[in-house]
Each structure stands twice: as structure tokens, then as C-alpha cells.
Scaffold this motif. Structure first.
Motif, PDB file in Angstrom:
ATOM      1  N   LEU A  62     -10.029  27.910 -25.058  1.00  0.00           N
ATOM      2  CA  LEU A  62      -9.261  28.266 -23.706  1.00  0.00           C
ATOM      3  C   LEU A  62      -9.421  27.072 -23.177  1.00  0.00           C
ATOM      4  CD1 LEU A  62     -10.801  31.485 -23.044  1.00  0.00           C
ATOM      5  CD2 LEU A  62      -8.572  31.220 -23.880  1.00  0.00           C
ATOM      6  N   LEU A  63      -8.497  26.705 -22.330  1.00  0.00           N
ATOM      7  CA  LEU A  63      -8.461  25.298 -21.363  1.00  0.00           C
ATOM      8  C   LEU A  63      -8.978  25.584 -20.320  1.00  0.00           C
ATOM      9  CD1 LEU A  63      -5.303  23.621 -22.961  1.00  0.00           C
ATOM     10  CD2 LEU A  63      -7.603  23.054 -23.524  1.00  0.00           C
ATOM     11  N   LEU A  64      -9.923  24.943 -19.640  1.00  0.00           N
ATOM     12  CA  LEU A  64     -10.347  25.147 -18.251  1.00  0.00           C
ATOM     13  C   LEU A  64      -9.943  23.975 -17.384  1.00  0.00           C
ATOM     14  CD1 LEU A  64     -13.795  26.822 -19.162  1.00  0.00           C
ATOM     15  CD2 LEU A  64     -11.419  27.864 -18.669  1.00  0.00           C
ATOM     16  N   HIS A  65      -9.643  24.274 -16.047  1.00  0.00           N
ATOM     17  CA  HIS A  65      -9.386  23.009 -15.244  1.00  0.00           C
ATOM     18  C   HIS A  65     -10.124  22.996 -13.961  1.00  0.00           C
ATOM     19  CE1 HIS A  65      -5.769  22.449 -17.927  1.00  0.00           C
ATOM     20  NE2 HIS A  65      -5.704  23.606 -17.689  1.00  0.00           N
ATOM     21  N   LYS A  66     -10.240  21.756 -13.431  1.00  0.00           N
ATOM     22  CA  LYS A  66     -11.103  21.528 -12.494  1.00  0.00           C
ATOM     23  C   LYS A  66     -10.658  20.412 -11.523  1.00  0.00           C
ATOM     24  CE  LYS A  66     -15.559  24.125 -12.656  1.00  0.00           C
ATOM     25  NZ  LYS A  66     -16.905  24.000 -12.462  1.00  0.00           N
ATOM     26  N   ASN A  67     -10.290  20.290 -10.253  1.00  0.00           N
ATOM     27  CA  ASN A  67      -9.638  19.152  -9.700  1.00  0.00           C
ATOM     28  C   ASN A  67     -10.649  18.766  -8.530  1.00  0.00           C
ATOM     29  OD1 ASN A  67      -7.337  19.852 -11.363  1.00  0.00           O
ATOM     30  ND2 ASN A  67      -6.906  21.647 -10.050  1.00  0.00           N
ATOM     31  N   THR A  68     -10.479  17.377  -8.192  1.00  0.00           N
ATOM     32  CA  THR A  68     -11.121  16.894  -7.181  1.00  0.00           C
ATOM     33  C   THR A  68     -10.089  15.819  -6.530  1.00  0.00           C
ATOM     34  OG1 THR A  68     -13.141  17.139  -8.302  1.00  0.00           O
ATOM     35  CG2 THR A  68     -13.108  15.404  -6.492  1.00  0.00           C
ATOM     36  N   THR A  69     -10.003  15.894  -5.031  1.00  0.00           N
ATOM     37  CA  THR A  69      -9.162  14.942  -4.321  1.00  0.00           C
ATOM     38  C   THR A  69     -10.231  14.321  -3.390  1.00  0.00           C
ATOM     39  OG1 THR A  69      -7.597  16.719  -4.693  1.00  0.00           O
ATOM     40  CG2 THR A  69      -7.365  15.038  -2.763  1.00  0.00           C
ATOM     41  N   VAL A  70      -9.704  12.895  -3.169  1.00  0.00           N
ATOM     42  CA  VAL A  70     -10.450  12.389  -2.249  1.00  0.00           C
ATOM     43  C   VAL A  70      -9.411  11.504  -1.512  1.00  0.00           C
ATOM     44  CG1 VAL A  70     -10.638  10.099  -3.881  1.00  0.00           C
ATOM     45  CG2 VAL A  70     -12.391  10.417  -1.739  1.00  0.00           C
ATOM     46  N   ARG A  71      -9.601  11.031  -0.036  1.00  0.00           N
ATOM     47  CA  ARG A  71      -8.725  10.526   0.662  1.00  0.00           C
ATOM     48  C   ARG A  71      -8.994   8.751   1.021  1.00  0.00           C
ATOM     49  NH1 ARG A  71      -7.786   9.748   6.115  1.00  0.00           N
ATOM     50  NH2 ARG A  71      -5.752  10.393   6.942  1.00  0.00           N
ATOM     51  N   LEU A  72      -8.060   8.112   1.155  1.00  0.00           N
ATOM     52  CA  LEU A  72      -8.215   6.675   1.285  1.00  0.00           C
ATOM     53  C   LEU A  72      -7.799   6.411   2.757  1.00  0.00           C
ATOM     54  CD1 LEU A  72      -8.928   3.676   0.650  1.00  0.00           C
ATOM     55  CD2 LEU A  72      -6.729   3.521  -0.125  1.00  0.00           C
ATOM     56  N   SER A  73      -8.381   5.730   3.606  1.00  0.00           N
ATOM     57  CA  SER A  73      -8.248   5.597   4.819  1.00  0.00           C
ATOM     58  C   SER A  73      -7.796   4.029   4.905  1.00  0.00           C
ATOM     59  CB  SER A  73      -9.148   5.857   6.229  1.00  0.00           C
ATOM     60  OG  SER A  73      -8.602   5.514   7.335  1.00  0.00           O
ATOM     61  N   VAL A  74      -6.658   3.505   5.384  1.00  0.00           N
ATOM     62  CA  VAL A  74      -6.295   2.080   5.392  1.00  0.00           C
ATOM     63  C   VAL A  74      -6.024   1.440   7.059  1.00  0.00           C
ATOM     64  CG1 VAL A  74      -4.523   0.301   4.794  1.00  0.00           C
ATOM     65  CG2 VAL A  74      -5.350   2.107   3.185  1.00  0.00           C
ATOM     66  N   LEU A  75      -6.521   0.646   7.441  1.00  0.00           N
ATOM     67  CA  LEU A  75      -6.562   0.220   8.883  1.00  0.00           C
ATOM     68  C   LEU A  75      -5.508  -0.776   8.974  1.00  0.00           C
ATOM     69  CD1 LEU A  75     -10.522  -0.402   9.702  1.00  0.00           C
ATOM     70  CD2 LEU A  75      -9.006   1.574  10.058  1.00  0.00           C
ATOM     71  N   TYR A  76      -4.570  -0.611   9.703  1.00  0.00           N
ATOM     72  CA  TYR A  76      -3.486  -1.659  10.088  1.00  0.00           C
ATOM     73  C   TYR A  76      -3.217  -1.427  11.484  1.00  0.00           C
ATOM     74  CZ  TYR A  76      -0.596   2.648   9.890  1.00  0.00           C
ATOM     75  OH  TYR A  76       0.230   3.686  10.217  1.00  0.00           O
ATOM     76  N   GLY A  77      -2.487  -2.686  12.172  1.00  0.00           N
ATOM     77  CA  GLY A  77      -2.153  -2.814  13.347  1.00  0.00           C
ATOM     78  C   GLY A  77      -1.030  -1.837  13.843  1.00  0.00           C
ATOM     79  N   PRO A  78      -0.757  -1.678  15.273  1.00  0.00           N
ATOM     80  CA  PRO A  78       0.063  -0.865  15.784  1.00  0.00           C
ATOM     81  C   PRO A  78       1.381  -1.237  15.701  1.00  0.00           C
ATOM     82  CG  PRO A  78      -1.642  -1.663  17.662  1.00  0.00           C
ATOM     83  CD  PRO A  78      -1.682  -2.373  16.292  1.00  0.00           C
ATOM     84  N   LYS A  79       2.173  -0.126  15.436  1.00  0.00           N
ATOM     85  CA  LYS A  79       3.847  -0.535  15.290  1.00  0.00           C
ATOM     86  C   LYS A  79       4.332   0.712  16.293  1.00  0.00           C
ATOM     87  CE  LYS A  79       3.651  -2.716  10.803  1.00  0.00           C
ATOM     88  NZ  LYS A  79       4.098  -2.649   9.484  1.00  0.00           N
ATOM     89  N   ILE A  80       5.483   0.317  17.098  1.00  0.00           N
ATOM     90  CA  ILE A  80       6.347   0.947  17.743  1.00  0.00           C
ATOM     91  C   ILE A  80       7.520   1.285  17.010  1.00  0.00           C
ATOM     92  CG2 ILE A  80       7.776   1.350  19.966  1.00  0.00           C
ATOM     93  CD1 ILE A  80       5.907  -0.456  21.201  1.00  0.00           C
ATOM     94  N   ASP A  81       7.903   2.518  16.617  1.00  0.00           N
ATOM     95  CA  ASP A  81       9.004   2.993  15.916  1.00  0.00           C
ATOM     96  C   ASP A  81      10.391   3.043  16.757  1.00  0.00           C
ATOM     97  OD1 ASP A  81      10.862   4.310  14.356  1.00  0.00           O
ATOM     98  OD2 ASP A  81       9.560   5.946  13.747  1.00  0.00           O
ATOM     99  N   ARG A  82      11.245   2.264  16.681  1.00  0.00           N
ATOM    100  CA  ARG A  82      12.403   1.693  17.152  1.00  0.00           C
ATOM    101  C   ARG A  82      13.122   3.341  17.234  1.00  0.00           C
ATOM    102  NH1 ARG A  82      13.770  -3.053  19.277  1.00  0.00           N
ATOM    103  NH2 ARG A  82      12.354  -4.812  18.853  1.00  0.00           N
ATOM    104  N   ASP A  83      13.303   3.938  16.183  1.00  0.00           N
ATOM    105  CA  ASP A  83      14.236   5.277  16.161  1.00  0.00           C
ATOM    106  C   ASP A  83      13.420   6.163  17.172  1.00  0.00           C
ATOM    107  OD1 ASP A  83      15.607   3.950  14.314  1.00  0.00           O
ATOM    108  OD2 ASP A  83      14.683   4.658  12.394  1.00  0.00           O
ATOM    109  N   LYS A  84      12.055   6.093  17.359  1.00  0.00           N
ATOM    110  CA  LYS A  84      11.560   7.276  18.154  1.00  0.00           C
ATOM    111  C   LYS A  84      11.236   6.698  19.607  1.00  0.00           C
ATOM    112  CE  LYS A  84       9.660   9.663  14.386  1.00  0.00           C
ATOM    113  NZ  LYS A  84       8.528   9.925  13.613  1.00  0.00           N
ATOM    114  N   CYS A  85      11.593   5.655  20.038  1.00  0.00           N
ATOM    115  CA  CYS A  85      11.569   4.868  21.126  1.00  0.00           C
ATOM    116  C   CYS A  85      12.745   4.210  21.824  1.00  0.00           C
ATOM    117  CB  CYS A  85      10.366   3.887  21.310  1.00  0.00           C
ATOM    118  SG  CYS A  85       9.800   3.362  22.766  1.00  0.00           S
ATOM    119  N   PRO A  86      13.844   4.954  22.504  1.00  0.00           N
ATOM    120  CA  PRO A  86      15.236   4.235  22.697  1.00  0.00           C
ATOM    121  C   PRO A  86      14.923   3.332  23.723  1.00  0.00           C
ATOM    122  CG  PRO A  86      14.940   6.440  23.806  1.00  0.00           C
ATOM    123  CD  PRO A  86      13.655   6.232  22.836  1.00  0.00           C
ATOM    124  N   GLN A  87      15.867   2.187  23.686  1.00  0.00           N
ATOM    125  CA  GLN A  87      15.849   0.807  24.490  1.00  0.00           C
ATOM    126  C   GLN A  87      16.488   0.892  25.911  1.00  0.00           C
ATOM    127  OE1 GLN A  87      16.096   0.105  20.686  1.00  0.00           O
ATOM    128  NE2 GLN A  87      13.952   0.710  21.030  1.00  0.00           N
TER     129      GLN A  87
END
Length: 542
Positions: A382-407
Motif C-alpha cells: 500500500l502506498l501512503l502519502h504525507k505532505n508538507t507546505t512551507v511559505r516564503l516571504s520576499v521583501l520588495y519595495g512599493p509599486k502602484i498599479d496603474r491599472d487600479k489607479c486611474p490618472q
């Protein structure tokens, strides 16, 4: 009474010979009558009886009573004599004798002694007896006389199973019955009946103490044991044992064992089906078995299953750093037990038992990325399965989305508006918009009433510890024009007045054409003149 020193047997023989002689002599004198009272009495053993001998003779002589029982005179008269017999323990014959005119006469009476049985006991029944098999009932009867009137009856409750004479001392009376389901819990007993009704007495009964029978039936088919084939160390599972065709199911005993460890099942029954449920805990890795034993009466049924207890460690995912700055290098490693195959998203599949590794250069797209690692272990095919997940956090500078901020926005004065603008970044930046001329603040995402003073160019800035980003937004607030409204209303009013005037002219014109007008006559002759076409139309028009 028997002479002193003479054995009872010899005395009884001599007494019988004497009685025969007396009977022979009595036949010679039939003219007279000799009576014995009472005639053939029946009394309880150990009792006392007065026997009266009387003769119809003018001058009877030598009235006497011959018996082996103890006797004493109890009175006499001219033609009678009474004797008291005491402690009568055996049935016996007594003789009255006497002489009349020189001839001897005799009369006899049979004394019957009866006793109640001293022991009436049903032999113990087996603790359990299988349904469909013969059951032998045995009743022991000791004492009781006369045996010719004594019988033994074997009973099931009030039902008579067998009636037999009591023979021998002590007597054993037996009967065989077929055990049924309905006999479970039934009472069996033995009774004796001493029937003295032919002798003017009653029917005397004596009953043993009842004994209860317990019958049972075990299933003809095997038990059903429901248990998983494998179990992880430290875990638990429910195990069920089911027995069909069990009677009486509620009284069955269930024993369940896991690898020498006794379980504690809870049993429930419905009809002839018994279901036992227990919780099994696995403590040690290896191959073992689980068993279920159902016992009822002196029989049992057993079911057994093999069980493999395994150890399966959950995969472990390690990040060189869980939070990194953009453009940093991150090493991801996934490992598990020695017999486990691991697979990590984006990484090559390693050998069995080896870790999976992945290296990447973090970008803003990797922020919030989940690294999924799965482990696969084979246990008994019989094949048994177990899973594990880990999350990575990346730090980066601010960016304003032009599509969501009309000029460029065009709003009307005194209306409620919302400035919608979004900025991304890790950590999440703070976003605000300031008017370049006045420094007025427009709160992003919050409704407000627009005034003319909100017109202008705004600088929307997103800031965080990682830096800042700006985006210009122009807002054009236009005044509501009341002059245009007045012009429209004036035009509408003029059109209304003209419509009313035309309607009145049409009404009065129609009346003038239909009416009659008087003409003054000054002369009978009217000069004729030539008229132009224009003058004719003018006159026709009212």
C-alpha cells in the motif's frame, strides 16, 4: 410381641405358621362371627392404632390379638377386647382370635403404613447446554411407601415431561428432552406423587427445588473481524467484531487482543447479531495480529487478522531563510525517513530515502510562494502519502498599479466620490494622495463629497521601509451650470405661450365664418369695380 432373644425373621415365620393354623380352625366354626375393627387401616408410619376384636357369641372365650407390633390392652367387655398398637413403622397383618362353644375362630386386618419421600432432588443441570442437543434429567427419590402408589414426575415449569414408577431404594428416575431456544431460563423440577385416594386418603405431592437451564447456540459461520491491515505507530483505530447467529447474544463474552495487549470492547446486540467495538492503539513498529474471541457457554469462536504497525515521519521542508530581500538566493530542502520517497515542487526527484533540493533567486513573484513537498511510503503493497507546505516571504519595495489607479478623473461638484487606488509591496506600503498646490489630502478608498476646490493634480505616494513609489492623478471637478437650466425653461415657456395663442386664434376664426352680419342699404345700386387677387385673399382671412 416377639419372644425375647428370638430373631425377628424367625418370629415372623412362626407367627405366619400360627396364623395359618388359626385360619384353618376358624373355618370349622362358621356359625359364629369374629370381627376386627378397623378393617385394613392406612396410617402414617410411627402412628398409634386401637384394634377392637369382637365376637357374636353368647359366651366367647379367650378373645386376643396376635401381632408382631407392640400392643397393650385398651379395654374389654363380654364380647369384645381392645388393644392399642404403638409406633407402627411397617405394614403388618393382625389376627383376632377367640373360642365359641369350644371352637376357635380368627379374623385378620391388613395395616398399611405410608411414608412421604425423604429426598426428592433433581440432579444439577449443566451451566450451559447447546440448543438442539439432548438433555438428560435425573431425579433422585429416597424413601416413600408404599412404592406401588408412589410415582415420580419430571417437569418443565408446569409441563409434565415424564411420569414413572419409583423403583429401588434410593430410586433414580431419568428422562431425556431436546434442548430448545425457548428452554433458556426455564425451570426444571422433579415431583413425587403418593396416591392414597383408593384407600380413602388424598394425593400427596412433594416437589424438588427448581433448577434453571441456560441454552445457547453459536454461529455456524466465521466471525467477521473488521480491522485495517496497517496502522501507524502512535495512532489509534476502531476495530469491530461481528457475530451472526448467536443466542442469546447479550450474554456472550467478547475478548479482543492486539499483539498481546488486551483491548476493552463495547458490545451491543440486536437479535442474534452481536457487534463489539474497541479502540486499538499502536505503540511498537512491526508485524503483529489482532484477534477476537466470542465465548458462550463452554464453546467459543475466534477470528484473527494480521496487522503491520509502521512508522511514517512527515516530510520536513527547510528554507535557508523564511524571509528574504528581493534578489536573494534561497535554498529549499525536503527530507523524510530512510524508506520514504520525497518530491519537491520544481526540484528533481531524488533517490529513495534521499532529500530533494531546490535553489532559486527570489523575486517579488516569489512572495507568498508555497513550497509543496510530498512523501510516499510503501507498506505491505500500500502506498501512503504525507505532505508538507512551507511559505516564503520576499521583501520588495512599493509599486502602484496603474491599472487600479486611474490618472485622470472627471467629477461633478457636490457628488459623493471615492478615489480608488492600490499599491503593492512587502511589507504593505502606506498610500496617500496630496494636492500639489494646496496640500489637501484625499483619503484613498473612503467616500467624500466633492467640491470645486478638489480640482487639481494629486501626487499619490506609497511608502514602506523598502522605499517609495509615486503616481500623479488629475482630478477635474466641474461646476453644475444653472444658466443652461434657465434657458431650457424659457424655451419651454415660450413654446407653451405660442401653442395657447394659436389655439385661441383657431377657435375665434371658426366662429366668425359661421355667423351673420347686417348690411345698411343706402342705394339699390352698387358700383362695380375690378378687384385684384391680393385683395380677395385679404378679405377672406378674418
Amino acid at each position: 410381641m416377639a419372644p425375647a432373644g428370638l430373631p425377628l425373621g424367625r418370629a415372623l415365620l412362626i407367627f405366619q405358621l400360627l396364623a395359618c393354623c388359626l385360619l384353618a380352625l376358624g373355618d370349622l366354626a362358621r356359625g359364629s362371627l369374629l370381627r376386627v375393627e378397623p378393617r385394613d387401616p392406612v396410617l402414617l408410619a410411627g402412628g398409634t392404632l386401637v384394634v377392637n376384636c369382637s365376637m357374636d357369641c353368647p359366651q366367647p372365650e379367650l378373645l386376643s390379638l396376635e401381632t408382631l407390633l407392640e400392643k397393650v390392652p385398651a379395654g374389654h367387655g363380654v364380647r369384645w377386647a381392645a388393644f392399642q398398637l404403638s409406633n407402627i413403622t411397617v405394614s403388618s397383618q393382625v389376627f383376632c382370635s377367640g373360642y365359641c362353644n369350644g371352637s376357635q375362630m380368627t379374623a385378620t386386618s391388613e395395616i398399611m403404613v405410608f411414608r412421604f419421600p425423604e429426598t426428592v432432588e433433581l440432579a444439577p443441570l449443566p451451566p450451559w447446554h447447546p440448543v438442539g442437543q439432548n438433555l438428560t434429567l435425573s431425579c433422585l427419590v429416597a424413601g416413600g411407601e408404599p412404592r406401588a402408589q408412589l410415582s415420580a414426575v419430571l417437569l418443565r415449569g408446569e409441563e409434565e415431561l415424564s411420569r414413572q414408577p419409583v423403583l429401588g431404594e434410593p430410586a433414580v428416575v431419568t428422562a431425556t428432552v431436546l434442548a430448545r431456544r425457548s428452554d433458556h431460563g426455564a425451570n426444571f423440577s422433579c415431583a413425587t406423587e403418593l396416591d392414597l385416594r383408593p384407600h380413602g386418603l388424598g394425593l400427596f405431592q412433594n416437589t424438588s427445588a427448581p433448577r434453571q437451564l441456560r441454552t445457547f447456540a453459536l454461529p455456524g459461520r466465521p466471525l467477521r473481524l473488521e480491522a485495517p491491515p496497517i496502522l501507524e505507530v502512535g495512532s489509534s483505530t476502531q476495530v469491530r467484531c461481528i457475530a451472526h447467529g448467536l443466542f442469546p447474544a447479550p450474554e456472550a463474552q467478547v475478548h479482543m487482543v492486539l499483539g498481546g495487549q488486551r483491548l476493552h470492547p463495547t458490545a451491543t446486540s440486536r437479535g442474534d447479531t452481536l457487534t463489539a467495538t474497541a479502540t486499538a492503539h499502536a505503540h511498537h513498529e512491526g508485524s503483529t495480529d489482532i484477534s477476537c474471541n466470542v465465548a458462550l457457554g463452554d464453546e467459543s469462536r475466534q477470528a484473527r487478522k494480521n496487522l503491520t504497525v509502521y512508522s511514517f515521519l512527515e516530510p520536513v521542508v527547510n528554507l535557508s531563510e523564511a524571509m528574504v530581500a528581493e534578489r536573494s538566493t534561497v535554498n529549499v530542502t525536503c527530507m523524510a525517513g530512510p524508506r520514504t520517497q520525497v518530491m519537491l515542487d520544481g526540484a528533481p526527484i531524488p533517490l529513495l530515502g534521499q532529500p530533494a533540493q531546490l535553489q532559486l533567486h527570489a523575486t517579488e513573484r516569489d512572495d507568498g510562494r508555497h513550497f509543496f513537498c510530498s512523501g510516499t511510503l510503501e507498506v505491505d503493497g500500500l502506498l501512503l502519502h504525507k505532505n508538507t507546505t512551507v511559505r516564503l516571504s520576499v521583501l520588495y519595495g512599493p509599486k502602484i498599479d496603474r491599472d487600479k489607479c486611474p490618472q485622470h478623473l472627471v467629477w461633478k461638484e457636490k457628488t459623493t466620490q471615492v478615489l480608488r487606488c492600490q499599491a503593492g509591496g512587502n511589507p504593505a506600503p502606506r498610500l496617500q494622495c496630496l494636492q500639489e498646490d494646496s496640500g489637501n489630502v484625499v483619503h484613498v478608498g473612503i467616500p467624500f463629497v466633492v467640491g470645486l476646490n478638489y480640482s487639481g493634480v494629486y501626487c499619490c505616494q506609497a511608502t514602506s521601509p523598502m522605499g517609495s513609489a509615486t503616481l500623479p492623478v488629475e482630478i477635474d471637478v466641474r461646476e453644475r451650470n444653472p444658466a443652461r437650466v434657465s434657458i431650457v425653461l424659457g424655451v419651454l415657456a415660450t413654446l407653451g405661450v405660442l401653442t395657447v395663442a394659436v389655439a385661441l386664434m383657431f377657435v375665434f376664426g371658426s366662429k366668425s365664418r359661421r355667423g351673420s352680419y347686417p348690411v345698411a342699404r343706402q342705394s339699390a345700386f352698387v358700383p362695380l369695380t375690378t378687384m385684384t387677387p391680393q385683395e380677395t385673399e385679404a378679405e377672406e382671412v378674418p
